[in-house]
Enzyme design. Structure first.
Site, PDB file in Angstrom:
ATOM      1  CD  GLU A 125       7.068   9.407 -31.736  1.00 51.69           C
ATOM      2  OE1 GLU A 125       7.125   8.263 -32.225  1.00 51.69           O
ATOM      3  OE2 GLU A 125       6.006   9.951 -31.378  1.00 51.69           O
TER       4      GLU A 125
ATOM      5  CB  ALA B 238       6.431  18.993 -51.204  1.00 48.62           C
TER       6      ALA B 238
ATOM      7  CB  CYS C 240       3.803  15.870 -30.716  1.00 48.50           C
ATOM      8  SG  CYS C 240       4.324  14.832 -29.349  1.00 48.50           S
TER       9      CYS C 240
ATOM     10  CE  LYS D 261      10.431  11.166 -36.836  1.00 48.26           C
ATOM     11  NZ  LYS D 261      11.078  12.144 -35.941  1.00 48.26           N
TER      12      LYS D 261
ATOM     13  CD  GLU E 176       8.205  16.478 -25.377  1.00 43.95           C
ATOM     14  OE1 GLU E 176       9.213  16.222 -26.078  1.00 43.95           O
ATOM     15  OE2 GLU E 176       7.041  16.400 -25.793  1.00 43.95           O
TER      16      GLU E 176
END
Length: 441
Positions: free
Chosen positions: A157, A257, A265, A329, A153
């Protein structure tokens, strides 16, 4: 006769894959050993935030008004074995406690539980991220007349639904033309839209995901290493990234940055890759990944020190620190190995009064760091703060009214740990603004 598909494991990967397979027109049966997950999914609800996923579940879960009824969930291995022609194994492979290697116990358990119930002619397809060599071993645990394929996979996300329905590539490791044919049938829709279909052997298919994640981690840590150099030389890493990004051999993506990567993951995958390379006697090939990991972790500490310096260089004791962002994130509620929460936690442990706000990750953050304070909005988090840290690049934070926040802040000091805010706009609103790897003004 149309293929019937099962999905073993209904976590982030499995729930998304099951829903997407139903969206592509297949009858799908999802299995999990946790009854609470099955109950939730059977109501077309998910235990995580992933844009678009609940909408697809609503369209296909049996028993939901107006649904196609193509998607069901169960805890019965017997039912799965009887139902399915193609069985996707989507269970987790976390990092082992105290080691770099990944924990294969969930995958091994899934294969052991599934194997006795499989019909001759079935195809089992591994999607979990596993150490190279696992597929060959697991193939030997399946019964006669049952084949194995490996189909890694590549979900991001926040984009998992789109990545499953419209993948940028489909990789299948197979040992027979029949297995390839079945998987071409499963993915006929995306392939018809133009998704490349790459056929490999088992080891190559297993290596693709870890190689891709290692390359991505390298690119992120490279620009973060350049940020360290820019800070020492008074350069501007944003302009540097822009300049080198125009080189077609390098490209612009993932050259922002900041405080580095996290999640469930990327960190564990590169560590597991190093561990497996060592077992194979190829450890020297991946020694560079140790430095990639080191650079990534170092940027979190650099953010803490930037905050300390902004507060006068002394102790955090008695200082009020607002942290914007908790997830690793944006467009996710995942706080696993979150750089934002790591920074918040470090400052809290050093005596700072830390208040966190995140659009989607508050509940998970509270569970992981119950001793931090949490606010219901960015405005409330910033109220009375001596310094504000922007640590997850949500769109909501990029659209904040700098002047309005300045009215409630204790001190107008903004530190951008993601190089995503408009420095000019914040400075014009009276804020002292600093960003990682950039000049002070």
């Amino acid at each position: 006769m149309a293929l019937k598909i099962t999905v073993i494991g209904t976590g982030y990967l499995g729930a998304t894959h099951a829903a997407a397979m139903a969206e592509l027109g297949f009858e799908v049966l999802g299995l999990d050993v946790v009854p609470e997950k099955i109950e939730l999914l059977s109501q077309a609800r998910v235990p995580m935030y992933e844009p678009g996923l609940e909408e697809i579940l609503q369209r296909h879960v049996a028993g939901i008004e107006g649904s196609s009824g193509r998607l069901r969930f169960t805890t019965s291995w017997e039912e799965v074995g009887e139902f399915g022609d193609v069985h996707f194994v989507c269970v987790n492979t976390p990092q082992k406690h105290g080691e770099y290697a990944c924990d294969m116990s969930y995958v091994d358990s899934a294969f052991a539980s599934l194997a006795p119930h499989l019909k001759a002619g079935s195809l089992v397809v591994g999607k979990s991220t596993v150490p190279v060599g696992s597929a060959a071993r697991l193939a030997g645990t399946l019964g006669e007349g049952v084949e194995l394929a490996w189909n890694p996979e590549f979900l991001r996300e926040g984009f998992a639904v789109s990545d499953t329905l419209h993948p940028d590539r489909i990789v299948v490791g197979v040992e027979s033309e029949r297995a390839e044919k079945l998987l071409r049938e499963v993915y006929a829709g995306p392939v018809g839209e133009g998704s490349p279909f790459v056929v490999t052997d088992f080891p190559t298919a297993e290596l693709v995901k870890t190689a891709a994640n290692s390359f991505l981690a390298t690119k992120i840590s490279f620009i973060n290493a350049m940020a360290e150099v820019c800070e020492a030389a008074d350069g501007d890493v944003v302009k540097l990234a822009e300049a080198i990004g125009h080189d077609e051999r390098i490209g612009k993506k993932f050259l922002r940055a900041g405080i580095g990567f996290g999640g469930g993951c990327l960190p564990k995958d590169i560590r597991a890759f190093m561990a497996r390379a060592g077992e194979l006697g190829a450890d020297q090939a991946l020694t560079f990944l140790r430095e990639i990991d080191s650079v990534n972790m170092r940027r979190r500490g650099a953010m803490v020190e930037m905050a300390r310096e902004a507060l006068g260089g002394g102790s955090f004791l008695g200082k009020r620190v607002a942290v914007l962002g908790a997830t690793f994130k944006p467009d996710s509620d995942d706080v696993r190995d979150s750089p934002a929460l790591n920074v918040a936690g470090q400052i809290h442990l050093q005596g700072g009064q830390v208040t966190v706000y995140d659009p989607k990750g508050m509940e998970n953050a509270r569970r992981l760091f119950p001793t931090l304070a949490y606010a219901d909005s960015a405005l409330d988090a910033v109220r009375g703060a001596d310094v504000v840290l922007h640590l997850t690049e949500w769109q909501e934070f990029r659209e904040l009214d700098a002047a309005a926040l300045g009215e409630v802040a204790g001190e107008r000091i903004m530190l951008d740990g993601r190089n995503a805010l408009d420095a000019v706009a914040w400075r014009e609103a009276g804020w002292t603004f600093r960003a990682m790897g950039r000049p002070r003004a």
